[in-house]
Motif scaffolding. Structure first.
Motif, PDB file in Angstrom:
ATOM      1  N   LEU A  53       7.583  10.128   3.126  1.00 32.50           N
ATOM      2  CA  LEU A  53       8.065   9.544   1.883  1.00 32.50           C
ATOM      3  C   LEU A  53       6.909   8.815   1.214  1.00 32.50           C
ATOM      4  N   LEU A  54       6.504   9.280   0.025  1.00 34.21           N
ATOM      5  CA  LEU A  54       5.386   8.677  -0.692  1.00 34.21           C
ATOM      6  C   LEU A  54       5.806   8.279  -2.094  1.00 34.21           C
ATOM      7  N   ILE A  55       5.109   7.267  -2.620  1.00 32.11           N
ATOM      8  CA  ILE A  55       5.350   6.809  -3.983  1.00 32.11           C
ATOM      9  C   ILE A  55       4.096   7.038  -4.823  1.00 32.11           C
ATOM     10  N   HIS A  56       4.314   7.318  -6.095  1.00 35.36           N
ATOM     11  CA  HIS A  56       3.226   7.382  -7.077  1.00 35.36           C
ATOM     12  C   HIS A  56       3.263   6.031  -7.779  1.00 35.36           C
ATOM     13  N   ARG A  57       2.309   5.171  -7.446  1.00 30.79           N
ATOM     14  CA  ARG A  57       2.319   3.775  -7.892  1.00 30.79           C
ATOM     15  C   ARG A  57       2.120   3.659  -9.411  1.00 30.79           C
ATOM     16  N   THR A  58       2.759   2.662  -9.996  1.00 29.36           N
ATOM     17  CA  THR A  58       2.590   2.413 -11.428  1.00 29.36           C
ATOM     18  C   THR A  58       1.370   1.548 -11.717  1.00 29.36           C
ATOM     19  N   ASP A  59       0.910   0.745 -10.734  1.00 34.69           N
ATOM     20  CA  ASP A  59      -0.169  -0.207 -11.017  1.00 34.69           C
ATOM     21  C   ASP A  59      -1.577   0.346 -10.840  1.00 34.69           C
ATOM     22  N   ASN A  60      -1.728   1.487 -10.170  1.00 32.61           N
ATOM     23  CA  ASN A  60      -3.065   2.071 -10.034  1.00 32.61           C
ATOM     24  C   ASN A  60      -3.071   3.595 -10.112  1.00 32.61           C
ATOM     25  N   ASP A  61      -1.920   4.193 -10.347  1.00 34.27           N
ATOM     26  CA  ASP A  61      -1.764   5.645 -10.517  1.00 34.27           C
ATOM     27  C   ASP A  61      -2.117   6.430  -9.258  1.00 34.27           C
ATOM     28  N   ASN A  62      -2.129   5.778  -8.103  1.00 33.42           N
ATOM     29  CA  ASN A  62      -2.392   6.454  -6.833  1.00 33.42           C
ATOM     30  C   ASN A  62      -1.095   6.693  -6.083  1.00 33.42           C
ATOM     31  N   TRP A  63      -1.140   7.660  -5.170  1.00 33.66           N
ATOM     32  CA  TRP A  63      -0.039   7.886  -4.239  1.00 33.66           C
ATOM     33  C   TRP A  63      -0.235   6.947  -3.057  1.00 33.66           C
ATOM     34  N   ALA A  64       0.884   6.510  -2.471  1.00 35.79           N
ATOM     35  CA  ALA A  64       0.801   5.532  -1.393  1.00 35.79           C
ATOM     36  C   ALA A  64       2.071   5.552  -0.549  1.00 35.79           C
ATOM     37  N   LEU A  65       1.957   4.931   0.609  1.00 36.01           N
ATOM     38  CA  LEU A  65       3.129   4.620   1.410  1.00 36.01           C
ATOM     39  C   LEU A  65       3.859   3.467   0.737  1.00 36.01           C
ATOM     40  N   PRO A  66       5.175   3.410   0.855  1.00 42.03           N
ATOM     41  CA  PRO A  66       5.863   2.231   0.336  1.00 42.03           C
ATOM     42  C   PRO A  66       5.473   0.999   1.140  1.00 42.03           C
ATOM     43  N   GLY A  67       5.550  -0.161   0.492  1.00 40.54           N
ATOM     44  CA  GLY A  67       5.258  -1.399   1.192  1.00 40.54           C
ATOM     45  C   GLY A  67       4.940  -2.522   0.244  1.00 40.54           C
ATOM     46  N   GLY A  68       4.744  -3.703   0.821  1.00 39.28           N
ATOM     47  CA  GLY A  68       4.417  -4.863   0.017  1.00 39.28           C
ATOM     48  C   GLY A  68       4.378  -6.127   0.840  1.00 39.28           C
ATOM     49  N   ALA A  69       4.335  -7.245   0.140  1.00 40.90           N
ATOM     50  CA  ALA A  69       4.125  -8.558   0.750  1.00 40.90           C
ATOM     51  C   ALA A  69       5.373  -9.081   1.458  1.00 40.90           C
ATOM     52  N   GLN A  70       5.118  -9.773   2.557  1.00 41.74           N
ATOM     53  CA  GLN A  70       6.166 -10.410   3.328  1.00 41.74           C
ATOM     54  C   GLN A  70       6.674 -11.645   2.601  1.00 41.74           C
ATOM     55  N   ASP A  71       7.992 -11.797   2.591  1.00 40.62           N
ATOM     56  CA  ASP A  71       8.625 -12.992   2.025  1.00 40.62           C
ATOM     57  C   ASP A  71       8.888 -14.005   3.130  1.00 40.62           C
ATOM     58  N   LEU A  72       8.937 -15.282   2.757  1.00 38.25           N
ATOM     59  CA  LEU A  72       9.335 -16.314   3.707  1.00 38.25           C
ATOM     60  C   LEU A  72      10.728 -15.989   4.237  1.00 38.25           C
ATOM     61  N   GLY A  73      10.930 -16.212   5.526  1.00 36.81           N
ATOM     62  CA  GLY A  73      12.237 -16.006   6.122  1.00 36.81           C
ATOM     63  C   GLY A  73      12.488 -14.599   6.628  1.00 36.81           C
ATOM     64  N   GLU A  74      11.496 -13.707   6.537  1.00 37.85           N
ATOM     65  CA  GLU A  74      11.692 -12.361   7.059  1.00 37.85           C
ATOM     66  C   GLU A  74      10.539 -11.996   7.996  1.00 37.85           C
ATOM     67  N   SER A  75      10.823 -11.086   8.907  1.00 39.00           N
ATOM     68  CA  SER A  75       9.787 -10.566   9.793  1.00 39.00           C
ATOM     69  C   SER A  75       9.042  -9.446   9.056  1.00 39.00           C
ATOM     70  N   LEU A  76       7.890  -9.047   9.589  1.00 32.48           N
ATOM     71  CA  LEU A  76       7.174  -7.936   8.969  1.00 32.48           C
ATOM     72  C   LEU A  76       7.965  -6.627   9.025  1.00 32.48           C
ATOM     73  N   PRO A  77       8.663  -6.298  10.126  1.00 38.34           N
ATOM     74  CA  PRO A  77       9.501  -5.098  10.080  1.00 38.34           C
ATOM     75  C   PRO A  77      10.599  -5.190   9.011  1.00 38.34           C
ATOM     76  N   GLN A  78      11.210  -6.352   8.865  1.00 33.65           N
ATOM     77  CA  GLN A  78      12.210  -6.527   7.801  1.00 33.65           C
ATOM     78  C   GLN A  78      11.561  -6.339   6.435  1.00 33.65           C
ATOM     79  N   CYS A  79      10.361  -6.866   6.262  1.00 39.51           N
ATOM     80  CA  CYS A  79       9.613  -6.705   5.014  1.00 39.51           C
ATOM     81  C   CYS A  79       9.396  -5.228   4.712  1.00 39.51           C
ATOM     82  N   GLY A  80       8.957  -4.468   5.710  1.00 44.23           N
ATOM     83  CA  GLY A  80       8.710  -3.045   5.509  1.00 44.23           C
ATOM     84  C   GLY A  80       9.963  -2.304   5.080  1.00 44.23           C
ATOM     85  N   ALA A  81      11.083  -2.599   5.723  1.00 46.22           N
ATOM     86  CA  ALA A  81      12.344  -1.944   5.369  1.00 46.22           C
ATOM     87  C   ALA A  81      12.794  -2.351   3.961  1.00 46.22           C
ATOM     88  N   ARG A  82      12.679  -3.639   3.644  1.00 45.88           N
ATOM     89  CA  ARG A  82      13.075  -4.116   2.304  1.00 45.88           C
ATOM     90  C   ARG A  82      12.223  -3.487   1.219  1.00 45.88           C
TER      91      ARG A  82
END
Length: 158
Positions: free
Chosen positions: A35-64
Motif C-alpha cells: 500500500l503506497l501513497i502519492h504524497r501531496t507535499d513532495n510529489d513522491n511515492w511513499a509508505l503511509p506514516g507520520g508523527a507520533q502523538d502524545l498518548g499513543e505508542s508508535l505502533p498505534q501511531c503507524g496504524a492511525r
C-alpha cells in the motif's frame, strides 16, 4: 503550498532543529502488494506514516497514520527497522522546521477499509513489488521498502 524537502548528506541542508518520533508502515495485502501513497507535499511515492502523538505508542501511531492517509485500517504485525540517520534532514517549508530523521518502520496487514486519498495523499494504491522501482520516491523511502522486499529478517538499526 507547504512543501517537504528531504536532504541526505547534503552540505546545503539546513541544520536540524527538531527530532520527532514517527512511524511508517509497510502494509501488504493477500496478493503481496504494498500500500503506497502519492504524497501531496513532495510529489513522491511513499509508505503511509507520520508523527507520533502524545498518548499513543508508535505502533498505534503507524496504524492511525495509515488509516488517515489511505482509508485502510491495519493490524501491525512486525518491524522492518529503525531509521535515525542524522545525515537525513527533512525541511517543512510551512514553519522552517528541519527534522532529523527518526522513523520506526512496521509491517502490517489490512483489516478493513478501501484505498482512499486524503489531504496528504493525492493517490493511494496497491503496488506489486515488481512495480515499486518505477515509482519516484525519496532515497530514504526506497531504502526502507527495499529492506522489506529483501526478505531480511533482522530489523535495520541505524
Amino acid at each position: 503550498m507547504s512543501r517537504r524537502i528531504d536532504y541526505f548528506d547534503d552540505p546545503s541542508a539546513p541544520q536540524a532543529n527538531s527530532i520527532v518520533p514517527s512511524a511508517n508502515v509497510v502494509v501488504v495485502n493477500e496478493q503481496g502488494e504494498l500500500l503506497l501513497i502519492h504524497r501531496t507535499d513532495n510529489d513522491n511515492w511513499a509508505l503511509p506514516g507520520g508523527a507520533q502523538d502524545l498518548g499513543e505508542s508508535l505502533p498505534q501511531c503507524g496504524a492511525r497514520e495509515t488509516l488517515e492517509e489511505t482509508g485502510v485500517d491495519v493490524e501491525i504485525t512486525g518491524l522492518v527497522g529503525i531509521y535515525t540517520d542524522p545525515r537525513h534532514v527533512v525541511l517543512y517549508t510551512s514553519n522552517d522546521e528541519a527534522r532529523q530523521e527518526f522513523s520506526v518502520v512496521f509491517t502490517a496487514r489490512p483489516v478493513g477499509g478501501e484505498p482512499t486519498p486524503s489531504d496528504e495523499s493525492r493517490e493511494v494504491r496497491w503496488v506489486a513489488p515488481s512495480e515499486v522501482g518505477e515509482l519516484t520516491m525519496d532515497r530514504s523511502m526506497r531504502m526502507r521498502i527495499d529492506r522489506y522486499l529483501s526478505g531480511e529478517t533482522v530489523p535495520h538499526l541505524g
